[in-house]
Enzyme design. Structure first.
Site, PDB file in Angstrom:
ATOM      1  N   CYS A  41      39.360 -30.439  21.228  1.00 49.70           N
ATOM      2  CA  CYS A  41      39.877 -29.089  21.477  1.00 49.70           C
ATOM      3  C   CYS A  41      40.859 -29.167  22.649  1.00 49.70           C
ATOM      4  CB  CYS A  41      38.716 -28.144  21.783  1.00 49.70           C
ATOM      5  SG  CYS A  41      39.205 -26.416  21.657  1.00 49.70           S
ATOM      6  N   GLU A  48      32.338 -35.996  39.367  1.00 56.74           N
ATOM      7  CA  GLU A  48      32.777 -34.630  39.068  1.00 56.74           C
ATOM      8  C   GLU A  48      33.911 -34.193  39.997  1.00 56.74           C
ATOM      9  OE1 GLU A  48      32.074 -32.464  36.643  1.00 56.74           O
ATOM     10  OE2 GLU A  48      30.954 -34.081  35.709  1.00 56.74           O
ATOM     11  N   CYS A  99      34.104 -21.119  14.746  1.00 56.20           N
ATOM     12  CA  CYS A  99      35.179 -20.864  15.719  1.00 56.20           C
ATOM     13  C   CYS A  99      36.019 -19.640  15.322  1.00 56.20           C
ATOM     14  CB  CYS A  99      36.075 -22.098  15.830  1.00 56.20           C
ATOM     15  SG  CYS A  99      37.459 -21.858  16.957  1.00 56.20           S
ATOM     16  N   CYS A 134      36.522 -31.069  14.194  1.00 58.53           N
ATOM     17  CA  CYS A 134      35.685 -30.396  15.191  1.00 58.53           C
ATOM     18  C   CYS A 134      34.300 -30.041  14.641  1.00 58.53           C
ATOM     19  CB  CYS A 134      36.398 -29.137  15.665  1.00 58.53           C
ATOM     20  SG  CYS A 134      35.401 -28.171  16.792  1.00 58.53           S
ATOM     21  N   CYS A 162      41.158 -29.451  14.943  1.00 57.89           N
ATOM     22  CA  CYS A 162      40.128 -28.584  14.376  1.00 57.89           C
ATOM     23  C   CYS A 162      39.511 -29.210  13.125  1.00 57.89           C
ATOM     24  CB  CYS A 162      40.706 -27.220  14.042  1.00 57.89           C
ATOM     25  SG  CYS A 162      41.473 -26.436  15.473  1.00 57.89           S
TER      26      CYS A 162
HETATM   27  S1  SF4 Z   1      37.819 -25.405  15.740  1.00 60.90           S
HETATM   28 FE1  SF4 Z   1      37.905 -24.131  17.545  1.00 60.90          FE
HETATM   29  S2  SF4 Z   1      36.611 -25.169  19.022  1.00 60.90           S
HETATM   30 FE2  SF4 Z   1      37.062 -26.642  17.438  1.00 60.90          FE
HETATM   31  S3  SF4 Z   1      38.883 -27.765  18.111  1.00 60.90           S
HETATM   32 FE3  SF4 Z   1      39.599 -26.063  16.878  1.00 60.90          FE
HETATM   33  S4  SF4 Z   1      39.963 -24.414  18.328  1.00 60.90           S
HETATM   34 FE4  SF4 Z   1      38.681 -25.910  19.367  1.00 60.90          FE
END
Ligand code: SF4
Length: 353
Positions: free
Chosen positions: A190, A35, A206, A200, A197
Site C-alpha cells: 500500500c 523505531e 478496502c 493486497c 492492490c
Molecule cells: S487494496 Fe486498499 S489497503 Fe490494499 S493496497 Fe490497495 S489501497 Fe492499500
C-alpha cells in the site's frame, strides 16, 4: 474486524519481513532504537546505521553513559539530529529514573523525550507483547485508504478517527507480528504511489478500492496550512526587576533586535539553565510556564511557549546578552511577540507590586 488482522497476519507469515536486525533478540531497547531511526528514513538506509549503533552501544546503559558527541557521530548522515539527541537524553532518564530498566507501561514510555504515542505503541507491542496500536505514516496511509477517510491525517479530528480505527483493528493476540505486518503492508504494497492492490491481503474490505478512489487517499495537507515550529522563550528576571535580553544575530529572523533567550523545547530550556545560577537561597528556583501563543511569519507559524523565571542572581557565564530594566525594555527594538510578553510582564509585576 478480525478478518482484517487475520488476512494480514496470514500474508505476513508468508510475505512479511522477518530478518531485519531489530527483529532478532527483540528487547525494548533494540526496538526503540530501530523505531526512532525508522522515523522519516527508509529501512534499507537504516540497517547499516542500526548495526553500527548497536555495536557501539549494545545496551541502554552503554548509550546513557556515552558522550553526546559520539552518539551524534553515529547519527551523522541520517539527518533529523534531534532524534539522536532525544534518544541519548531518554537513555539517561531511564538510567536515572527507572534504574536502567526500560519502562513497560505506556505512560512512562510516552513521557520519555522523543517518544510519541505511535513509537510507544510499537515498543509495547513488538518488544513487550502488549495490545497497543501504532499510527506511523505508513499505517495512516493504509487506514485512510481502507476506510476511505476524508480529510488530511495531520488534522486532529482525522488523526483521532484513525487512532480509533487502528485500535479497533488490532487483534487480541500476536501483537508483535501484527504491528510489523501493518508496517510492512504500508511499506511494500500500500505504497504512496502505485499501490499493489492486486496482491493486497485486505483488498476485499478496502473502501477506497471499492469506490475506485485509491489515488485520492490519504488527503493531502490543505495548501494554506503553514508549518508550525515550536520555541520556548525564557523571561528571566533578577532581583532588581531587570530582564535578560539577547541580541539576535544578523542576518536572520529578527536580526539585530533584542529578544528573549530562545530554545527549541522546554527540555532544552531547562537543560540550559545552569543549576548554579538559579535563584537566591530564600526563594527556590521557580520556572512558571505561561500560556502558549502563535506568531505567524510568511512561511511558518511559530508556536511560542513562554517561561518566567524570577529572582535570578546571574545569567550563565557563557550566555550572550545583558540585563535591561523591565520598565524600559519595551522601548528597545523588540520583535512583536517579545514586546507583547514584555508588556505582559510589566503589567503582571505592576499588579503584584
Ligand atoms: S487494496 Fe486498499 S489497503 Fe490494499 S493496497 Fe490497495 S489501497 Fe492499500
Amino acid at each position: 474486524m478480525q478478518n482484517f488482522s487475520k488476512a494480514l497476519l496470514s500474508w505476513f507469515d508468508v510475505h512479511g519481513r522477518h530478518d531485519l536486525p531489530w527483529q532478532q533478540d527483540k528487547t525494548p531497547y533494540r526496538v526503540w532504537v530501530s523505531e526512532i531511526m525508522l522515523q522519516q528514513t527508509q529501512v534499507q538506509t537504516v540497517i547499516p546505521y542500526y548495526e553500527r549503533f548497536m555495536t557501539s552501544f549494545p545496551t541502554l546503559q552503554a548509550l546513557a553513559e556515552a558522550d553526546q558527541e559520539s552518539v551524534l557521530a553515529h547519527w551523522a548522515g541520517l539527518g533529523y539530529y534531534a532524534r539522536g539527541r532525544n534518544l541519548h537524553k531518554a537513555a539517561q532518564t531511564i538510567l536515572q529514573q527507572h534504574q536502567g530498566e526500560f519502562p513497560s507501561d505506556f505512560e512512562a514510555i510516552v513521557a520519555l523525550p522523543g517518544i510519541g504515542r505511535s513509537t510507544a505503541g510499537a515498543i509495547l507491542s513488538i518488544a513487550l507483547q502488549q495490545r497497543y496500536p501504532i499510527l506511523d505514516g505508513n499505517v495512516k496511509r493504509v487506514l485512510s485508504r481502507y476506510f476511505a477517510v476524508e480529510g488530511w491525517p495531520g488534522e486532529k479530528t482525522v488523526e483521532a478517527q484513525l487512532w480509533s480505527q487502528a485500535q479497533m483493528l488490532t487483534p487480541l493476540a500476536r501483537f508483535d507480528d501484527y504491528t510489523q505486518a501493518i508496517m510492512d503492508l504500508g511499506a511494500t504494497l500500500c505504497t504512496r504511489s502505485k499501490p499493489r492492490c492486486d496482491a493486497c491481503p485486505v483488498a476485499h474490505g478496502c473502501a477506497a478500492l471499492a469506490q475506485g478512489r485509491v489515488a485520492e487517499f490519504p488527503f493531502s495537507k490543505p495548501k494554506k496550512t503553514l508549518p508550525v515550529r515550536r520555541a520556548s522563550f525564557l523571561m528571566m528576571l533578577n532581583q532588581q526587576r531587570q530582564l535578560w535580553l539577547t541580541r539576535r544575530p544578523s542576518p536572520g529572523i529578527w536580526g539585530g533586535l533584542w529578544s528573549l533567550p530562545q530554545f527549541e523545547s522546554r527540555e532544552d530550556l531547562i537543560a540550559a539553565l545552569n543549576p548554579s545560577m538559579q535563584t537566591t537561597e530564600d526563594s527556590p528556583a521557580s520556572l512558571v510556564k505561561w500560556e502558549e501563543f502563535r506568531h505567524t511569519f510568511s512561511h511558518y507559524h511559530l508556536q511560542i511557549e513562554p517561561h518566567r523565571l524570577d529572582r535570578v542572581q546571574e545569567a550563565p557565564a557563557e550566555w550572550q546578552g545583558q540585563w535591561h530594566d523591565l520598565d524600559k525594555a519595551a522601548q528597545l527594538g523588540l520583535p512583536a511577540p517579545v514586546k507583547k510578553l514584555v508588556e505582559q510582564l510589566e503589567k503582571e509585576d505592576g499588579q503584584n507590586g
